[in-house]
Design a protein around this motif. Structure first.
Motif, short mmCIF file in Angstrom:
data_model
loop_
_atom_site.label_atom_id
_atom_site.label_comp_id
_atom_site.label_asym_id
_atom_site.label_seq_id
_atom_site.Cartn_x
_atom_site.Cartn_y
_atom_site.Cartn_z
N PRO B 35 1.21 -1.55 0.57
CA PRO B 35 0.18 0.16 0.48
C PRO B 35 0.56 1.34 -0.05
N GLY B 36 0.47 2.26 -0.88
CA GLY B 36 1.41 3.26 -0.84
C GLY B 36 2.32 3.49 -2.46
N ARG B 37 2.68 2.14 -2.16
CA ARG B 37 3.75 2.06 -3.59
C ARG B 37 2.71 2.71 -4.90
N ILE B 38 3.20 3.37 -5.68
CA ILE B 38 2.98 3.71 -7.11
C ILE B 38 3.46 2.87 -8.29
N VAL B 39 2.60 2.83 -8.66
CA VAL B 39 3.38 1.81 -9.81
C VAL B 39 2.09 2.34 -11.46
N GLU B 124 -15.25 -10.34 1.71
CA GLU B 124 -14.50 -9.75 0.58
C GLU B 124 -15.52 -9.68 -0.92
N SER B 125 -16.86 -9.58 0.09
CA SER B 125 -17.84 -9.46 -0.87
C SER B 125 -18.39 -7.89 -1.02
N SER B 126 -17.24 -7.45 -1.39
CA SER B 126 -17.65 -5.48 -0.44
C SER B 126 -17.16 -4.58 -2.01
N THR B 127 -17.81 -3.64 -2.54
CA THR B 127 -16.67 -2.83 -3.98
C THR B 127 -15.20 -2.40 -3.72
N THR B 128 -14.63 -2.46 -4.46
CA THR B 128 -13.61 -2.22 -4.87
C THR B 128 -14.09 -0.63 -5.50
N LEU B 129 -13.12 0.14 -4.52
CA LEU B 129 -12.80 1.52 -5.12
C LEU B 129 -11.92 1.69 -6.19
N ILE B 130 -12.73 2.94 -7.98
CA ILE B 130 -11.43 3.07 -8.37
C ILE B 130 -11.44 4.40 -8.28
N ILE B 131 -10.86 5.24 -7.64
CA ILE B 131 -10.78 7.11 -7.14
C ILE B 131 -9.65 7.45 -8.26
N GLN B 132 -10.54 8.21 -9.38
CA GLN B 132 -9.69 9.36 -9.76
C GLN B 132 -9.07 10.85 -9.31
N THR B 133 -7.41 10.53 -9.00
CA THR B 133 -6.91 11.50 -8.28
C THR B 133 -6.54 12.98 -9.10
N SER B 134 -6.43 14.21 -9.19
CA SER B 134 -5.67 14.94 -9.32
C SER B 134 -4.15 14.69 -9.38
N GLY B 135 -3.90 14.31 -8.91
CA GLY B 135 -2.23 14.16 -8.56
C GLY B 135 -2.46 12.57 -7.32
N LEU B 136 -1.15 12.35 -7.51
CA LEU B 136 -0.43 11.10 -6.32
C LEU B 136 1.34 11.15 -6.43
N SER B 137 1.02 11.48 -4.98
CA SER B 137 3.33 11.39 -5.22
C SER B 137 2.64 10.95 -3.42
N SER B 138 4.72 10.03 -3.63
CA SER B 138 4.83 9.50 -1.82
C SER B 138 5.83 10.57 -1.48
N MET B 139 5.69 11.62 -2.24
CA MET B 139 6.81 12.68 -1.23
C MET B 139 6.10 13.00 0.44
N ASP B 140 5.47 13.24 0.38
CA ASP B 140 4.69 13.49 1.50
C ASP B 140 3.27 13.13 1.96
N GLY B 141 2.46 14.18 2.82
CA GLY B 141 0.64 13.55 2.46
C GLY B 141 0.80 12.56 3.78
N LYS B 142 -0.55 11.77 3.22
CA LYS B 142 -0.83 10.86 4.41
C LYS B 142 -0.06 9.46 4.44
N ARG B 143 -0.05 9.58 6.15
CA ARG B 143 0.97 8.72 6.60
C ARG B 143 0.36 7.22 7.00
N LEU B 144 1.01 5.97 6.17
CA LEU B 144 0.26 5.12 6.15
C LEU B 144 1.26 3.91 6.90
N SER B 145 0.56 2.73 7.84
CA SER B 145 0.64 2.09 7.72
C SER B 145 0.03 0.92 8.25
N GLY B 146 0.74 -0.56 7.95
CA GLY B 146 -0.06 -1.90 8.30
C GLY B 146 0.13 -2.50 7.91
N PRO B 147 -0.03 -4.01 7.13
CA PRO B 147 0.20 -5.50 6.54
C PRO B 147 1.04 -4.79 4.89
#
Lengths: 153, 200
Positions: B35-39, B124-147
């Motif tokens: 999670p958080g890795r940009i591909v 697992e029978s849930s919705t997967t959301l595809i959300i379009q954003t105007s910008g994605l970067s891993s330089m700063d922003g939200k702090r993610l942690s977990g598996p």
């Protein structure tokens, strides 16, 4: 959706689509090579093979049931003039689906329509009918009449 | 009655459906596992407006006749015709019936609890959301942690509302229920599975 430039009816299109899908690939290839001014085209959907479920009704009017699965190949092309041709053919022959889609696109173009209807579709239809007749002749020769003997009791 | 698809405006999908969708699937898998890795995904794709290339590639890869799609686009929008033609997916009117949701306008996005969050037996029978954003970067922003994240990772998604993050925070407490999210921008994507804790 604009139908303004359509020079055909849905019924006409169904007829030629049926003929194209039931003809052999070799026949279509021959007819395609015979066309002098072939338009350029690109694939909207490349030929792909899949399975469809054929459904039927007992006696034509009964309840609908699943008759069986069938392999089909479909293809959609767009010619440079902007005509979109679609084809669904039986079997796995990708080229057959592609050619049928190409002819479908050409037939929507009034510049090609009459020429192709007369030179290609009519011929394909005739050769299909001939084939059908030969098959029915062959099977007619093996016809067996069943009868029931009455038991004398 | 289902609207007919206007083929006159139709554009092609993947140039090589088998390899391109495998490639995209691998990219999504990588993004979900980290999670958080940009591909990158769908770089060579000619996507219909307003879908970006990554969103279009995700749809071509994951959607088929068994995955109902909900989108915030008008039902006669060209992009919906494109998705129906290439993916064969049913388009539903209610977010709670959708397996996938495509969000192009983040300001008008429904609350996260409007989507399927699964149930205790089948989370697992849930919705997967595809959300379009105007910008994605891993330089700063939200702090993610977990598996999938060793210590923490950072991810910045432009154009999301404060309400969205509040919803996400509430949904995080419902684990294992919840929605998984893919953020896309041009030809890049990053994932935010329900397992990930978001701070900041």
């Amino acid at each position: 959706m604009s139908f303004s430039r359509n020079s055909f009816t849905t019924k006409e299109r169904q007829k030629w689509m049926s003929v194209l899908s039931k003809s052999s690939c070799q026949e279509l290839e021959g007819a395609w090579q015979g066309i002098s001014e072939k338009p350029d085209y690109r694939h909207l959907r490349k030929p792909e093979t899949g399975i469809i479920m054929v459904r039927a009704r007992a006696g034509g009017s009964g309840l609908r049931f699943n008759f069986g699965e069938m392999t089909v190949t479909r293809c959609t092309v767009k010619t440079d003039e902007g005509y979109v041709g679609c084809a669904y053919v039986m079997g796995r022959d990708h080229r057959h689906a592609e050619l049928a889609a190409l002819f479908d696109a050409l037939l929507q173009n009034s510049g090609y329509k009459l020429k192709i209807l007369n030179m290609v579709i009519l011929k394909l239809k005739e050769s299909r009918e001939k084939r059908k007749e030969e098959i029915s002749k062959k099977s007619a020769a093996t016809k067996v009449d069943f009868f029931t003997m009455v038991r004398g009791d | 009655m289902v609207a007919t698809i206007d083929l006159n405006q139709m554009t092609p999908g993947f140039s090589d459906p088998v390899f391109n969708s495998q490639e995209t699937f691998r990219a999504i898998l990588g993004a979900m596992a980290h999670p958080g890795r940009i591909v990158t995904a769908g770089s060579a794709l000619d996507s219909p407006h307003p879908l970006n290339r990554a969103s279009a590639a995700v749809c071509l890869t994951l959607l088929d006749f068994e995955t109902p799609l909900w989108t915030d686009l008008d039902s006669d929008h060209m992009a919906i015709g494109w998705l129906r033609f290439h993916c064969g997916c049913p388009v539903v009117q209610n977010p709670s019936e959708a397996t996938f949701a495509m969000i192009t306008n983040n300001d008008a996005m429904p609350s996260l609890n409007k989507f399927k969050t699964g149930n205790d037996e089948c989370p697992e029978s849930s919705t997967t959301l595809i959300i379009q954003t105007s910008g994605l970067s891993s330089m700063d922003g939200k702090r993610l942690s977990g598996p999938g994240i060793e210590t923490f990772s950072t991810l910045k998604m432009e154009g999301l509302t404060e309400r969205f993050w509040q919803d996400r925070q509430i949904q995080f407490t419902m684990f294992p229920l919840g929605v998984d999210i893919l953020f896309t921008c041009e030809n890049t994507l990053a994932a935010l599975p329900r397992t990930v804790k978001v701070e900041g």
